[in-house]
Write an enzyme that holds these catalytic residues in place. Structure first.
Site, PDB file in Angstrom:
ATOM      1  N   GLY A  55      -8.836   1.192   1.120  1.00  0.00           N
ATOM      2  CA  GLY A  55      -8.980   0.624   2.298  1.00  0.00           C
ATOM      3  C   GLY A  55      -8.979   2.030   3.294  1.00  0.00           C
ATOM      4  N   ASP A 113     -13.817  -2.877  -4.437  1.00  0.00           N
ATOM      5  CA  ASP A 113     -13.443  -4.293  -3.839  1.00  0.00           C
ATOM      6  C   ASP A 113     -12.059  -4.240  -4.632  1.00  0.00           C
ATOM      7  OD1 ASP A 113     -12.489  -6.630  -3.405  1.00  0.00           O
ATOM      8  OD2 ASP A 113     -14.498  -7.563  -4.042  1.00  0.00           O
ATOM      9  N   ASP A 135     -13.080   2.553  -0.415  1.00  0.00           N
ATOM     10  CA  ASP A 135     -13.214   1.040   0.608  1.00  0.00           C
ATOM     11  C   ASP A 135     -14.312   0.258   0.032  1.00  0.00           C
ATOM     12  OD1 ASP A 135     -12.138   1.098   3.747  1.00  0.00           O
ATOM     13  OD2 ASP A 135     -13.625  -0.202   3.273  1.00  0.00           O
ATOM     14  N   ILE A 136     -14.214  -0.945   0.466  1.00  0.00           N
ATOM     15  CA  ILE A 136     -15.426  -1.759   0.232  1.00  0.00           C
ATOM     16  C   ILE A 136     -16.583  -1.612   0.886  1.00  0.00           C
ATOM     17  CG2 ILE A 136     -14.996  -3.516   2.216  1.00  0.00           C
ATOM     18  CD1 ILE A 136     -15.178  -5.592  -0.111  1.00  0.00           C
ATOM     19  N   LYS A 152       2.714 -10.755   4.790  1.00  0.00           N
ATOM     20  CA  LYS A 152       3.412  -9.376   4.932  1.00  0.00           C
ATOM     21  C   LYS A 152       4.926 -10.017   4.392  1.00  0.00           C
ATOM     22  CE  LYS A 152       0.511  -6.571   5.673  1.00  0.00           C
ATOM     23  NZ  LYS A 152       0.007  -5.412   4.716  1.00  0.00           N
ATOM     24  N   GLY A 208     -10.256   2.172   7.201  1.00  0.00           N
ATOM     25  CA  GLY A 208      -9.576   1.357   8.150  1.00  0.00           C
ATOM     26  C   GLY A 208      -8.861   2.464   9.204  1.00  0.00           C
ATOM     27  N   GLN A 209      -8.307   1.781  10.001  1.00  0.00           N
ATOM     28  CA  GLN A 209      -7.455   2.502  11.262  1.00  0.00           C
ATOM     29  C   GLN A 209      -6.591   3.507  10.563  1.00  0.00           C
ATOM     30  OE1 GLN A 209      -4.655   0.344  13.587  1.00  0.00           O
ATOM     31  NE2 GLN A 209      -4.684   1.960  15.315  1.00  0.00           N
ATOM     32  N   TYR A 234      -0.948 -13.602   8.929  1.00  0.00           N
ATOM     33  CA  TYR A 234      -0.772 -12.224   8.321  1.00  0.00           C
ATOM     34  C   TYR A 234       0.735 -12.088   8.190  1.00  0.00           C
ATOM     35  CZ  TYR A 234      -0.588  -7.131   9.459  1.00  0.00           C
ATOM     36  OH  TYR A 234      -0.254  -5.779   9.323  1.00  0.00           O
TER      37      TYR A 234
HETATM   38  N1  SER Z   1      -1.067  -3.744  14.416  1.00  0.00           N
HETATM   39  C1  SER Z   1      -0.869  -5.104  13.564  1.00  0.00           C
HETATM   40  C2  SER Z   1      -1.704  -6.155  14.462  1.00  0.00           C
HETATM   41  O1  SER Z   1      -1.620  -6.114  15.499  1.00  0.00           O
HETATM   42  C3  SER Z   1       0.378  -5.337  13.321  1.00  0.00           C
HETATM   43  O2  SER Z   1       0.828  -5.171  12.048  1.00  0.00           O
HETATM   44  O3  SER Z   1      -2.254  -6.969  13.821  1.00  0.00           O
END
Ligand code: SER
Length: 308
Positions: free
Chosen positions: A8, A49, A34-35, A143, A11-12, A139
């Site tokens: 990944g 992937d 990354d994908i 987690k 990503g950010q 999400y």
């Molecule tokens: N920054 C993330 C979100 O807003 C939280 O882990 O989904």
């Protein structure tokens, strides 16, 4: 010899983490993946992937990987739009990696958790490590379940897995994708470009946040910590600063006096309202000497300087 795979990496967090890991462990010892296709990578890159176990295994063998940072995930806002895939990606990717560690194909795993593990019934101020946890987003549920599995694999199979509950992360090198805290990055880009920002959270929505450099340093420090110091194998609370849209816009106005913010809360407001306002991270401080360097003032200064 360390051989690290970051999954990944586009990503950010991924880009900045790879950059820093390469400084610490050497360019040739950190493989980014990354994908997505990659056209302008300077180090080793694999298109991967994480849900494809065979491809994952062959990348690990090919590069003799022994340590994995698993960053691939759907974030809070995106997962609400696609709950089934959010659950699938966030959970199956973790199992694929934990199972490789259980089979001793790799020796160490990093996996990020989030303040999203907390929910509307959690105490909101200085939220402790151990408290009521009833997340209300896909999400957050993924987690929290992931945290439990990390601890389980550590206890049952001796898997060296380490994790942090990141607050909202803010940096200038990359854009976030699909989170509820994304406004705090976007606001800087819009302030500099148009001096206007339409915020999708209301002015008093206070959330825990952190500057990216602090988050990357926390990650690497946790991974380097002596295992005997670590009392938590689910995921550590981690705090940097807390602010709301009104407070950050006041800071921005010190640099851009005619900056204007308007508030149009959308579905993400409800997600933000279910999360803590501030975090108590005393376990991270005690166990591995965590200390953030950035407050809101320093963050604003750094963001504006680098984006201008
Ligand atoms: N920054 C993330 C979100 O807003 C939280 O882990 O989904």
């Amino acid at each position: 010899m360390k051989k690290i795979l970051v999954i990944g990496s586009k990503g950010q967090i991924g880009g900045e983490l790879v950059e820093e890991l390469r400084k610490v462990y050497g360019q040739e010892n950190v493989i980014s993946s990354d994908i997505k296709e990659d056209n302008n990578t300077n180090g080793i890159y694999e298109k991967l992937d994480v849900l494809n176990k065979e491809d994952l295994f062959s990348v690990i063998k090919k590069h003799a990987v022994n340590e994995i940072y698993l960053l691939a995930a759907l974030l809070s806002a995106t997962a609400e739009k696609n709950p089934a895939f959010g659950w699938k990606l966030n959970m199956e990717s973790l199992f694929n990696i934990l199972d490789l560690a259980k089979e001793k194909q790799i020796t160490k795993v990093y996996w990020p958790s989030s303040i999203a593990v907390f929910g509307p019934t959690t105490p909101k101020i200085n939220t402790p490590q151990y408290t009521i946890m009833e997340p209300s987003t896909v999400y957050g549920i993924s987690k929290l379940a992931g945290e439990r599995w990390c601890e389980y694999y550590y206890n049952k199979y001796n898997v060296d897995v380490r994790s942090l509950r990141y607050p909202g992360l803010i940096g200038w090198k990359s854009m976030p994708g699909g989170g509820t805290t994304d406004y705090a990055v976007d606001i800087f880009h819009q302030a500099i470009k148009t001096k206007q920002y339409e915020c999708f959270l209301s002015e008093n929505t206070t959330l825990p946040m952190m500057y990216m450099e602090d988050a990357i340093r926390a990650t690497i420090e946790l991974m380097q910590a002596n295992p005997t110091c670590l009392s938590i194998r689910s995921s550590y609370n981690l705090a940097g600063m807390s602010f709301n849209p009104k407070e950050i816009s006041t800071e921005i106005k010190k640099f851009i006096p005619d900056f204007n913010i308007i508030y149009k809360p959308d579905y993400r407001q409800q997600i933000a309202d279910s999360w803590p306002q501030s975090i108590d991270d005393k376990e991270a401080k005690n166990d591995w000497n965590w200390k953030p360097n950035y407050n809101l003032e320093k963050l604003t200064q750094t963001m504006i300087k680098n984006l201008s």
